[in-house]
Design an enzyme around this catalytic site. Structure first.
Site, mmCIF file in Angstrom:
data_model
loop_
_atom_site.group_PDB
_atom_site.id
_atom_site.type_symbol
_atom_site.label_atom_id
_atom_site.label_comp_id
_atom_site.label_asym_id
_atom_site.label_seq_id
_atom_site.Cartn_x
_atom_site.Cartn_y
_atom_site.Cartn_z
ATOM 1 C CB SER A 1 -56.960 -45.204 -83.107
ATOM 2 O OG SER A 1 -56.015 -44.187 -83.377
ATOM 3 C CE1 TYR B 1 -60.300 -42.341 -86.534
ATOM 4 C CE2 TYR B 1 -58.363 -41.886 -85.199
ATOM 5 C CZ TYR B 1 -59.061 -42.706 -86.064
ATOM 6 O OH TYR B 1 -58.509 -43.907 -86.447
#
Length: 254
Positions: free
Chosen positions: A138, A151
């Site tokens: 990500s 996350y």
């Protein structure tokens, strides 16, 4: 070009969103696709869609956070030429309001889940002629994202594990890379907006879209196209690399 004929591809979390787009594209390019999903019904729906267009696909039920379940599932599959570690979950919060249980849940799925699949797949690839691994990282692996503590931790780990695996298996003909998307327009995003911003859906969607310098979110199919390149023979000289697909977010968001 970019043919996956005679390849066996395992895609975790392939029942929706980015994983579904990858499964559909890989099957269209000739791969036999195994969709490994916690949600078996979603995996079966994607497998059916692939079969209806003449492709080969199988749905496999497994919780990626359970190592024995993953090992058993991969034994069922047999040969593995391509592994796409895509399964993952999100969490909103900073370090102060991230409960230990939430931190563990994100770690167990996003980090341990990828590890479990690597643990199960790499020995199989070594016994064969090698293989290709693609991990879904990500932009949070590279830059600070507000209220994404757990996350970001998990995606930073994915990036680091990708580099480690690439180094360790250079001489086993196993390539390993990662992709770092920015926001991608998936059903998850629509559900998140509806749940947290009722009545403001259009406004929030526009705001989230504009957070990418290019002015919109990515489409799952765009991420799938990059995944196809990195898993095809045309990228045979690429390993130990991360590819942002972020609409300019990392470099241009000043």
């Amino acid at each position: 070009m970019f043919s996956l004929e005679n390849k066996i591809a395992v895609i975790t979390g392939g029942g929706s969103g980015i994983g579904k787009a990858i499964a559909l594209l890989f099957a269209r390019q000739g791969a036999t696709v195994y969709i490994v999903e916690l949600n078996l019904e979603a995996a079966q729906q994607v497998a059916t869609e692939i079969k209806q267009t003449g492709g080969n696909a199988h749905a496999v039920a497994a919780d990626v956070s359970d190592q024995q379940a993953v090992v058993n599932a991969f034994k069922q599959i047999g040969r593995i030429d391509i592994l796409v570690n895509n399964a993952g979950i999100a969490h909103v919060g900073n370090v102060e309001n991230t409960a230990a249980a939430d931190f563990d849940r994100v770690y167990n799925v996003n980090v341990k889940g990828a590890y479990n699949c690597l643990y199960a797949a790499i020995p199989v690839m070594k016994q064969g002629n090698g293989g290709v691994i693609l991990n879904m990282a990500s932009i949070a692996s590279h830059v600070g994202i507000t209220d994404r503590f757990a996350y970001s931790m998990s995606k930073g780990a994915i990036y680091a594990m990708s580099m480690s695996v690439a180094r360790d298996y250079l001489h086993s003909n196993i390539r390993c890379n990662s992709i770092s998307p920015a926001r991608v327009h998936t059903p998850f995003v629509d559900g998140f907006i509806t749940k947290n911003y009722p009545g403001q859906e259009d406004e929030i969607f526009a705001k989230l879209s504009k957070s990418q310098p290019i002015g919109r979110m990515a489409e799952p199919e765009e991420v799938a196209s990059l995944a196809l390149y990195l898993c095809s023979d045309e990228s045979g000289f690429i390993t130990g690399a991360d590819y942002p697909i972020d609409g300019g977010f990392i470099k241009l968001n000043n």
